[in-house]
Design a protein around this motif. Sequence first.
Motif, PDB file in Angstrom:
ATOM      1  N   SER A 130       0.827  -1.218   0.000  1.00  6.65           N
ATOM      2  CA  SER A 130       0.000   0.000   0.000  1.00  6.65           C
ATOM      3  C   SER A 130       0.857   1.264   0.000  1.00  6.65           C
ATOM      4  N   LEU A 131       2.033   1.200   0.601  1.00  4.83           N
ATOM      5  CA  LEU A 131       2.929   2.365   0.624  1.00  4.83           C
ATOM      6  C   LEU A 131       3.759   2.502  -0.649  1.00  4.83           C
ATOM      7  N   HIS A 132       4.168   1.369  -1.223  1.00 11.61           N
ATOM      8  CA  HIS A 132       5.070   1.382  -2.387  1.00 11.61           C
ATOM      9  C   HIS A 132       4.708   0.279  -3.381  1.00 11.61           C
ATOM     10  N   PRO A 133       3.549   0.366  -4.036  1.00 10.43           N
ATOM     11  CA  PRO A 133       3.150  -0.714  -4.944  1.00 10.43           C
ATOM     12  C   PRO A 133       4.108  -0.904  -6.118  1.00 10.43           C
ATOM     13  N   ASP A 134       4.826   0.133  -6.492  1.00  8.21           N
ATOM     14  CA  ASP A 134       5.788   0.021  -7.587  1.00  8.21           C
ATOM     15  C   ASP A 134       7.033  -0.766  -7.172  1.00  8.21           C
ATOM     16  N   ILE A 135       7.382  -0.731  -5.895  1.00  4.13           N
ATOM     17  CA  ILE A 135       8.568  -1.427  -5.390  1.00  4.13           C
ATOM     18  C   ILE A 135       8.204  -2.806  -4.837  1.00  4.13           C
ATOM     19  N   PHE A 136       7.060  -2.886  -4.150  1.00  2.00           N
ATOM     20  CA  PHE A 136       6.623  -4.144  -3.545  1.00  2.00           C
ATOM     21  C   PHE A 136       5.353  -4.600  -4.253  1.00  2.00           C
ATOM     22  N   PRO A 137       5.468  -5.534  -5.201  1.00  2.00           N
ATOM     23  CA  PRO A 137       4.356  -5.871  -6.090  1.00  2.00           C
ATOM     24  C   PRO A 137       3.240  -6.725  -5.480  1.00  2.00           C
ATOM     25  N   PHE A 138       3.444  -7.282  -4.293  1.00  2.00           N
ATOM     26  CA  PHE A 138       2.459  -8.198  -3.733  1.00  2.00           C
ATOM     27  C   PHE A 138       1.639  -7.569  -2.632  1.00  2.00           C
ATOM     28  N   SER A 139       0.325  -7.536  -2.830  1.00 10.12           N
ATOM     29  CA  SER A 139      -0.551  -7.186  -1.717  1.00 10.12           C
ATOM     30  C   SER A 139      -0.580  -8.390  -0.785  1.00 10.12           C
ATOM     31  N   GLY A 140      -1.013  -8.177   0.439  1.00 12.42           N
ATOM     32  CA  GLY A 140      -1.161  -9.292   1.357  1.00 12.42           C
ATOM     33  C   GLY A 140      -2.123 -10.333   0.812  1.00 12.42           C
ATOM     34  N   LYS A 141      -3.195  -9.848   0.192  1.00  8.28           N
ATOM     35  CA  LYS A 141      -4.195 -10.750  -0.384  1.00  8.28           C
ATOM     36  C   LYS A 141      -3.580 -11.646  -1.450  1.00  8.28           C
ATOM     37  N   ARG A 142      -2.809 -11.057  -2.356  1.00  6.42           N
ATOM     38  CA  ARG A 142      -2.193 -11.824  -3.451  1.00  6.42           C
ATOM     39  C   ARG A 142      -1.158 -12.814  -2.916  1.00  6.42           C
ATOM     40  N   LEU A 143      -0.361 -12.381  -1.945  1.00  9.85           N
ATOM     41  CA  LEU A 143       0.650 -13.265  -1.370  1.00  9.85           C
ATOM     42  C   LEU A 143      -0.022 -14.453  -0.674  1.00  9.85           C
TER      43      LEU A 143
END
Length: 146
Positions: free
Chosen positions: A61-74
């Motif tokens: 939520s803070l850096h979607p461009d750097i961290f591609p996985f939401s908790g839901k997707r992971l």
Amino acid sequence: MMKSLTCSVCKMRLLLDTHILVWLHTNDQRLSQKARLLISDSSNEVYYSPVTIWESEIKHSLHPDIFPFSGKRLNELSIKADIIFLPLLPRQIVLLSSLKYSQSVDRQHKDPFDRMLICQAKSEKMLLLTHDKLISNYEEPCIVSV
């Protein structure tokens, strides 16, 4: 103390640190051969934590461009990969005050997510697989640097 982490007759319970889980799902080359062997060994049980889902959701939520996985997707990918969900329990949480950090290290480790993962592994007699050098400074036998 464990003599080898690649014992073919030993059943190990492995808890994956957040980055290890992400690297596993993305087939990232940073996931070491040692980690791949431990995770793929069918005699081992591989777990992930709600702490990891929580951390992922915040980072995404803070850096979607750097961290591609939401908790839901992971979480979805982990379920699909038959990785076992390890609930967060009070007996794990109360171990926070028992963690011992090396006094010889200048830079302290303050990540609450990592500390909870260590507590979960410690409480449940698991091995926490991590690549985080700061986590490795905890004087806890449950930490395995891969």
